[in-house]
Design a protein around this motif. Structure first.
Motif, PDB file in Angstrom:
ATOM      1  N   UNK A   1      95.435   7.200 101.816  1.00  0.00           N
ATOM      2  CA  UNK A   1      95.322   6.937 103.140  1.00  0.00           C
ATOM      3  C   UNK A   1      93.565   7.292 103.493  1.00  0.00           C
ATOM      4  N   UNK A   2      92.837   6.213 104.992  1.00  0.00           N
ATOM      5  CA  UNK A   2      92.203   6.410 105.001  1.00  0.00           C
ATOM      6  C   UNK A   2      91.857   7.526 106.700  1.00  0.00           C
ATOM      7  N   UNK A   3      91.186   8.142 106.771  1.00  0.00           N
ATOM      8  CA  UNK A   3      91.094   8.507 107.577  1.00  0.00           C
ATOM      9  C   UNK A   3      91.265   7.446 109.233  1.00  0.00           C
ATOM     10  N   UNK A   4      91.864   9.040 109.377  1.00  0.00           N
ATOM     11  CA  UNK A   4      93.086   8.086 110.556  1.00  0.00           C
ATOM     12  C   UNK A   4      94.207   8.665 110.804  1.00  0.00           C
ATOM     13  N   UNK A   5      94.878   7.713 111.414  1.00  0.00           N
ATOM     14  CA  UNK A   5      96.639   8.017 111.809  1.00  0.00           C
ATOM     15  C   UNK A   5      97.304   6.876 111.391  1.00  0.00           C
ATOM     16  N   UNK A   6      97.472   7.082 110.303  1.00  0.00           N
ATOM     17  CA  UNK A   6      98.859   7.046 108.856  1.00  0.00           C
ATOM     18  C   UNK A   6     100.033   6.908 108.976  1.00  0.00           C
ATOM     19  N   UNK A   7     101.300   5.763 108.328  1.00  0.00           N
ATOM     20  CA  UNK A   7     102.376   6.305 108.434  1.00  0.00           C
ATOM     21  C   UNK A   7     101.779   6.062 107.503  1.00  0.00           C
TER      22      UNK A   7
END
Length: 297
Positions: free
Chosen positions: A51-57
């Motif tokens: 998962x990269x920086x920011x919002x992830x699902x």
């Protein structure tokens, strides 16, 4: 009425449980990754994604965040490696390495202790590179040694998902015996340079003196040459006058000089009486006659 109340209570509980399940699933499925980190996600123990920086699902209850890896630049503690140069001098080199993790999935699954692995790798590279160099090269070409360490280290840690941003050689330490020997060599070199400079100074002084003597000799020769030219010119003038006016012109000049000499002699202080031989009087008489003829002419 009690049974109906109980039934309604049971349905309400189910709805409440279902709502709670949905809320938990949403919270477990949404991951907010900070800018300075990356999350490694596993599903049933296997790598699923990063998962990269920011919002992830992610898929709740199936996926989980197994590792949170910082991608900030890191500095290894300063380490010291002993190495032997090609001229058999033992040196202790202090090194420092800066790196950052670019591929967390490689770092967490391919190496256990990143810092220890990099430290060991740096030690091997430093010993190998210094073993090819002499002591003077190690001290004078430190930038070359740093570039070699950084290049070889970057090649070896590439499989670990690491980028080496900087490598530094902080100091090259010698034992006391080697320091003393180098100090003696340095003093000897300084003394040699001083003697060379002194000898060059004496040589330059001799060269300058020789140039001065040569210049003086040239000036004397030039003066003599000018004097000779003047005398030759005077002689030629007299010869030309004799050729034009005959011998009388020359006798006239001689008589003129004799009269000038007698006049100067008579004007001297304390010389009221002058004794002149008879032959000289005859000569002066001839001179006066020549002068009279010359003026009448």
């Amino acid at each position: 009425m009690n049974n109906q109340g109980i039934g309604l209570s049971g349905g309400t509980i189910v709805l409440i449980l279902l709502a709670l399940l949905i809320i938990v699933a949403v919270f477990r499925g949404i991951r907010v990754v900070p800018q300075s980190e990356k999350f490694v996600v596993e599903r049933f123990g296997r790598l699923r994604s990063v998962l990269s920086p920011g919002l992830n699902i992610i898929v709740p209850f199936l996926d989980r965040v197994a590792h949170k890896v910082s991608v900030l630049e890191r500095q290894l503690p300063t380490s010291r490696q002993d190495a032997i140069t090609s001229d058999n001098v033992l040196v202790a080199v202090d090194t420092s390495v800066f790196y950052r993790i670019t591929e967390p999935e490689k770092t967490v699954y391919r190496i256990k202790d990143v810092d220890a692995a990099i430290t060991t790798t740096v030690a091997g590279i430093v010993r190998s590179e210094i073993g090819r160099m002499e002591l003077d090269q190690v001290q004078s070409n430190r930038s070359q040694l740093i570039n070699a360490v950084k290049t070889h280290l970057a090649d070896q840690v590439d499989d670990w998902g690491i980028e080496v941003t900087r490598a530094e050689i902080l100091d090259v330490n010698l034992d006391e015996a080697t320091r003393s020997a180098m100090l003696q060599q340095l003093n000897a070199e300084r003394a040699r340079r001083a003697h060379v400079m002194e000898a060059e100074g004496r040589k330059r002084a001799v060269e300058l003196q020789a140039d001065a003597d040569l210049y003086a000799a040239e000036q004397v020769a030039k003066a003599r040459r000018l004097q000779a030219d003047a005398e030759a010119y005077a002689t030629s003038v007299v010869a030309e006058a004799i050729g034009k006016n005959g011998l009388e012109a020359a006798q006239y000049q001689v008589a003129l000089k004799q009269v000038e000499a007698l006049t100067a002699l008579g004007q001297g202080t304390g010389k009221q009486t002058i004794v002149v031989p008879a032959a000289a009087l005859e000569s002066f008489g001839n001179a006066f006659q020549m002068l009279l003829k010359g003026r009448n002419a």
